[in-house]
Design an enzyme around this catalytic site. Structure first.
Site, PDB file in Angstrom:
ATOM      1  CB  CYS A 170      -4.033  -8.820   0.845  1.00  0.00           C
ATOM      2  SG  CYS A 170      -4.187  -9.366  -0.874  1.00  0.00           S
ATOM      3  CB  CYS A 199     -11.826  -9.738  -0.483  1.00  0.00           C
ATOM      4  SG  CYS A 199     -10.612 -10.015  -1.799  1.00  0.00           S
ATOM      5  CB  CYS A 201      -6.131   2.321  -0.331  1.00  0.00           C
ATOM      6  SG  CYS A 201      -5.978   3.536  -1.593  1.00  0.00           S
ATOM      7  CB  CYS A 233      -6.472  -5.751   2.564  1.00  0.00           C
ATOM      8  SG  CYS A 233      -7.987  -5.068   1.855  1.00  0.00           S
ATOM      9  CB  CYS A 258     -13.134   3.903  -5.147  1.00  0.00           C
ATOM     10  SG  CYS A 258     -12.315   2.407  -4.616  1.00  0.00           S
ATOM     11  CD  GLU A 290     -17.617   1.159   4.149  1.00  0.00           C
ATOM     12  OE1 GLU A 290     -18.167   1.710   5.109  1.00  0.00           O
ATOM     13  OE2 GLU A 290     -16.397   0.957   4.094  1.00  0.00           O
TER      14      GLU A 290
HETATM   15  N1  SAH Z   1      -8.446  -6.874  -5.060  1.00  0.00           N
HETATM   16  C1  SAH Z   1      -8.019  -5.833  -5.957  1.00  0.00           C
HETATM   17  C2  SAH Z   1      -8.832  -4.578  -5.786  1.00  0.00           C
HETATM   18  C3  SAH Z   1      -8.591  -3.829  -4.489  1.00  0.00           C
HETATM   19  S1  SAH Z   1      -7.823  -2.361  -4.878  1.00  0.00           S
HETATM   20  C4  SAH Z   1      -6.519  -5.602  -5.785  1.00  0.00           C
HETATM   21  O1  SAH Z   1      -5.939  -6.224  -4.907  1.00  0.00           O
HETATM   22  O2  SAH Z   1      -5.926  -4.857  -6.554  1.00  0.00           O
HETATM   23  C5  SAH Z   1      -7.366  -1.714  -3.373  1.00  0.00           C
HETATM   24  C6  SAH Z   1      -5.894  -1.367  -3.305  1.00  0.00           C
HETATM   25  O3  SAH Z   1      -5.594  -0.908  -1.974  1.00  0.00           O
HETATM   26  C7  SAH Z   1      -5.037  -2.572  -3.550  1.00  0.00           C
HETATM   27  O4  SAH Z   1      -3.841  -2.218  -4.179  1.00  0.00           O
HETATM   28  C8  SAH Z   1      -4.775  -3.026  -2.150  1.00  0.00           C
HETATM   29  O5  SAH Z   1      -3.679  -3.872  -2.067  1.00  0.00           O
HETATM   30  C9  SAH Z   1      -4.559  -1.711  -1.439  1.00  0.00           C
HETATM   31  N2  SAH Z   1      -4.724  -1.811   0.014  1.00  0.00           N
HETATM   32  C10 SAH Z   1      -5.363  -2.768   0.699  1.00  0.00           C
HETATM   33  N3  SAH Z   1      -5.286  -2.531   2.021  1.00  0.00           N
HETATM   34  C11 SAH Z   1      -4.601  -1.385   2.167  1.00  0.00           C
HETATM   35  C12 SAH Z   1      -4.242  -0.607   3.295  1.00  0.00           C
HETATM   36  N4  SAH Z   1      -4.585  -0.958   4.536  1.00  0.00           N
HETATM   37  N5  SAH Z   1      -3.539   0.519   3.075  1.00  0.00           N
HETATM   38  C13 SAH Z   1      -3.233   0.896   1.813  1.00  0.00           C
HETATM   39  N6  SAH Z   1      -3.558   0.212   0.727  1.00  0.00           N
HETATM   40  C14 SAH Z   1      -4.243  -0.930   0.891  1.00  0.00           C
END
Ligand code: SAH
Length: 365
Positions: free
Chosen positions: A117, A113, A340, A120, A106, A93
């Protein structure tokens, strides 16, 4: 598999190499870049300043292969999301976020991935493979085209964030090549301030990035101490906060006026107390930093809740009082699951043995 090379897999240096191999001058690379990225042309016959014989040769050996749009959704707030089909039933996406003074695309860097985390949704899908350079830069091409077909005011890509699915620094070469194209004056010509790579903190790759690129760096911090960060971002067990912050300092050393953006997801009762904020302020006191607080976006089966508004404001105030520029990221595209951490696509998970996969990807660094 494909027998023709995808010209989108080359940055300028790569294209020059490609043309040298077939006995052509380097300036051909610039011509091709302009056709593909500035004029949005993928058909060699339309490239009129290229001789007929070279066009025939290109048709035989090469193609401009793009991801295919499966669906396009528009949010009430103007955010758009596309589902793009790749091979073997995989899809990714990509999201476009219009704001008053900019339009941000974006972009995803991997199918799924390998990091886990805990907050996420991409993590839940597992990992299939890295995207090719062409599949990354192709996202810009496809988004530009889609927005040309249905023009609306303010829908132009001025910024790119590598914040879609995947960990960009675990797909180092392809991501760097794609970012080179984003910044190349003959391709998309974006400045280094308008291209941001976001990482969960692959420390050796941050150091290596500094040697080959100067894009803006965002780091997903999410916790002010190792104990909590180990839980939220398991990669922290390998690269703890101290090493991560050292790499950040190093990344912007010698570059006055540059700052690292730190992302911090606001999880109710987990990482959002004033004590956490104070600990964070202390941690960042000697790093040129900008804090980006991200209200947690829920997804099916997520085990967290988003902090409430007052808690987020209080957290922000503590940081601001400590002199750290802090903004709360506005949640966009929620009604179409484009916020995000909500990007999902469709991933044929190949791993289940995620840790092994990370080690394998890292070996290529
Ligand atoms: N893997 C990279 C790129 C992803 S960026 C990284 O971790 O930076 C996406 C951003 O959204 C990251 O900061 C991630 O931690 C955040 N994110 C992931 N899941 C989320 C959620 N459910 N709500 C808000 N932010 C989230």
């Amino acid at each position: 598999m494909h027998d023709k090379v995808n010209l989108l897999d080359f940055d300028r240096a790569g294209l020059e190499g490609f043309f040298a191999e077939i006995g052509e001058k380097p300036f051909r690379a610039i011509q091709i870049l302009k056709w593909i990225y500035q004029f949005g042309v993928k058909d060699f016959d339309a490239m009129t300043n290229i001789s007929k014989s070279l066009r025939e040769q290109l048709k035989e050996r090469a193609e401009v292969r793009l991801p295919e749009i499966v669906t396009e959704q528009h949010s009430a707030d103007g955010t758009s999301k596309w589902l793009l089909r790749l091979d073997n039933g995989n899809s990714i996406e990509m999201v476009f976020i219009p704001e008053d003074e900019r339009g941000t695309l974006c972009v995803s860097s991997q199918i799924g991935c390998a990091l886990e985390c805990s907050f996420c949704s991409t993590a839940q899908q597992g990992f299939n493979r890295n995207l090719s350079t062409g599949e990354i830069i192709g996202q810009l091409w496809v988004a530009n085209r889609a927005m040309e077909i249905r023009p609306r005011e303010g829908r132009k890509i001025s910024n790119v964030v590598m914040m879609g699915m995947g960990e960009p620094l675990l797909n180092f070469e392809n991501v760097v090549r794609a970012m080179n194209l984003m910044m190349d004056d003959n391709a998309y010509g974006l400045s280094k301030r308008r291209v941001t790579l976001s990482t969960a903190g692959v420390v050796p790759a941050i150091m290596r990035l500094k040697q080959v690129s100067d894009v803006s760096l965002a780091v997903s911090l999410h916790a002010p101490n190792d104990e909590l960060r180990n839980e939220l971002v398991p990669l922290n067990r390998k690269y703890p906060i101290k090493a991560l912050l050292e790499a950040c300092r190093e990344y912007i050393r010698d570059e006055s006026r540059r700052r690292i953006t730190f992302e911090y997801v606001m999880l109710d009762g987990i990482n959002d107390s004033p004590q956490h904020a104070r600990q964070l302020a202390k941690l960042l006191k000697d790093i040129p930093a900008k804090m980006n607080l991200i209200p947690f976006n829920p997804f099916p089966q997520s085990q967290y809740l988003c902090s409430n508004r007052e808690t987020i404001d209080r957290f922000r105030d503590v940081l601001m009082k400590a002199g750290i520029v802090t903004v709360t990221r506005k949640t966009r595209g929620e009604d179409i699951d484009a916020a995000c951490g909500q990007l999902a696509g469709k991933v044929n998970d190949k791993t289940k043995r995620t840790q092994r996969k990370i080690v394998m990807l890292e070996r290529r660094l």
